[in-house]
Write an enzyme that holds these catalytic residues in place. Structure first.
Site, PDB file in Angstrom:
ATOM      1  N   CYS A 119      13.396   0.718 -26.599  1.00 49.96           N
ATOM      2  CA  CYS A 119      13.016   1.394 -27.847  1.00 49.96           C
ATOM      3  C   CYS A 119      13.849   2.638 -28.133  1.00 49.96           C
ATOM      4  O   CYS A 119      13.910   3.083 -29.279  1.00 49.96           O
ATOM      5  CB  CYS A 119      11.537   1.771 -27.801  1.00 49.96           C
ATOM      6  SG  CYS A 119      10.461   0.401 -27.312  1.00 49.96           S
ATOM      7  N   ASN A 144       6.502  -2.927 -34.519  1.00 51.31           N
ATOM      8  CA  ASN A 144       7.384  -2.325 -33.511  1.00 51.31           C
ATOM      9  C   ASN A 144       8.590  -3.237 -33.326  1.00 51.31           C
ATOM     10  O   ASN A 144       8.472  -4.322 -32.760  1.00 51.31           O
ATOM     11  CB  ASN A 144       6.621  -2.157 -32.198  1.00 51.31           C
ATOM     12  CG  ASN A 144       7.449  -1.508 -31.105  1.00 51.31           C
ATOM     13  OD1 ASN A 144       8.674  -1.475 -31.163  1.00 51.31           O
ATOM     14  ND2 ASN A 144       6.772  -0.991 -30.090  1.00 51.31           N
ATOM     15  N   HIS A 152      10.686   6.606 -33.124  1.00 56.08           N
ATOM     16  CA  HIS A 152      10.543   5.181 -32.842  1.00 56.08           C
ATOM     17  C   HIS A 152       9.231   4.695 -33.435  1.00 56.08           C
ATOM     18  O   HIS A 152       8.175   5.310 -33.237  1.00 56.08           O
ATOM     19  CB  HIS A 152      10.576   4.922 -31.336  1.00 56.08           C
ATOM     20  CG  HIS A 152      10.088   3.565 -30.964  1.00 56.08           C
ATOM     21  ND1 HIS A 152      10.571   2.409 -31.546  1.00 56.08           N
ATOM     22  CD2 HIS A 152       9.123   3.161 -30.081  1.00 56.08           C
ATOM     23  CE1 HIS A 152       9.935   1.367 -31.046  1.00 56.08           C
ATOM     24  NE2 HIS A 152       9.056   1.806 -30.151  1.00 56.08           N
TER      25      HIS A 152
END
Length: 315
Positions: free
Chosen positions: A113, A271, A241
């Protein structure tokens, strides 16, 4: 040369959209449960004929077009991804081949990430050192390919996509457009977020990640601003993020960026791991929500319990 800058951005998502109601048919969940816990409403997912390098190439082509450059102008391709199926040719090489590039250096970075902000720093360093002139920095992931679609705590999170940035040298009159990176990790807690096994599957310790992100990361993000010489209240945008809205909002508040637009692309995209930051920033710029030259904090965190951040001037 006084530094580097982002000349242009581009993003791409697969056409297929998976809603919370769609997921309710697949696992024991519902829209209220997902929305209240992670803030996600929809996510885009790739088909079997849409590998991660294809998504990356689409985003890269858009960034190049926006910069007014051709693939031949690029001599370094960096792709941040943790979902490539094959080890070699790597994703960067496959992107270069799709775009008919001539002879770029091609490297993949797997920092999950936090991958894009690591890759952006690497491009900045390479250009400052004279090892490259123009770099294509891409974050791309197909998290749907590593999701456990029987686990309602993890499969509701993930989506697929790609975001790209063209990075070039900044002239003396422009000043640096990418600040020094602040990066690190907590390797002893690395298993809190993982993609493991055969076939590989994404899993995480949600409460561990939540506590770490909301308590440990805000002071680090403020240090990123200090390195850039930008006060949090002077930021025009904060692009964290896109992990979970319940993480993004409190972290952004604790940073103190009271005048900034807060990226919330997680609501419609889920995500997307390394793709989340460049995709969210590209959308903010495309919608005109941040002005050219305005300072934006980019801060990636997650897998390996790694983190990396810098302040950039928006193209």
């Amino acid at each position: 040369m006084t530094g580097t800058r982002i000349a242009a951005l581009g993003h791409y998502q697969p056409a297929k959209v998976l809603t919370n109601d769609d997921l309710a048919v697949m696992v024991d969940t519902n829209d209220e449960w997902i929305s209240s816990r992670v803030g996600i409403k929809t996510r885009h997912v790739s088909g079997p004929d849409e590998p991660v390098d294809e998504l990356a190439a689409h985003a890269a082509a858009k960034a190049l077009a926006s910069a007014g450059l051709t693939p031949a102008d690029i001599d370094l391709v960096l792709v941040a991804t943790s979902t490539a199926t094959d080890r070699s040719p790597n994703t960067a090489a496959r992107v270069a081949a799709r775009l008919s590039m001539e002879s770029p250096a091609v490297m993949d970075l797997n920092v999950v990430c936090a991958g894009f902000t690591h890759a952006l720093a690497t491009a900045d360093h390479a250009i400052r050192a004279g090892s490259a002139a123009r770099a294509l920095v891409i974050g791309a992931d197909t998290m749907s390919a590593v999701a456990d679609w029987t686990d309602r705590t993890s499969c509701v999170l993930v989506g697929d996509g790609a975001g790209a940035a063209v990075v070039v040298a900044a002239g003396e009159s422009e000043g640096p457009g990418i600040s020094p990176v602040l990066w690190g990790s907590v390797p002893q807690m690395g298993r809190a977020v993982r993609i493991e096994g055969t076939p590989p599957r994404f899993a995480q310790e949600g409460q561990t990640v939540y506590r770490w992100a909301t308590t440990q990361l805000p002071p680090i993000a403020r240090q990123v601003c200090e390195r850039a010489g930008v006060a949090p209240e002077d930021l025009a945008a904060v692009v964290l993020h896109q992990a979970n809205l319940r993480i993004i909002e409190p972290v952004a508040q604790k940073i103190g960026a009271v005048n900034a637009v807060i990226a919330r692309d997680v609501v419609e995209s889920g995500n997307t791991s390394a793709a989340s930051i460049p995709m969210a920033l590209s959308k903010l710029v495309a919608r005109g929500e941040v002005e050219s030259g305005a300072p934006a904090l980019l801060f990636g965190f997650g897998g390996n319990l790694s983190y990396a951040g810098q302040v950039v001037r928006c193209p």
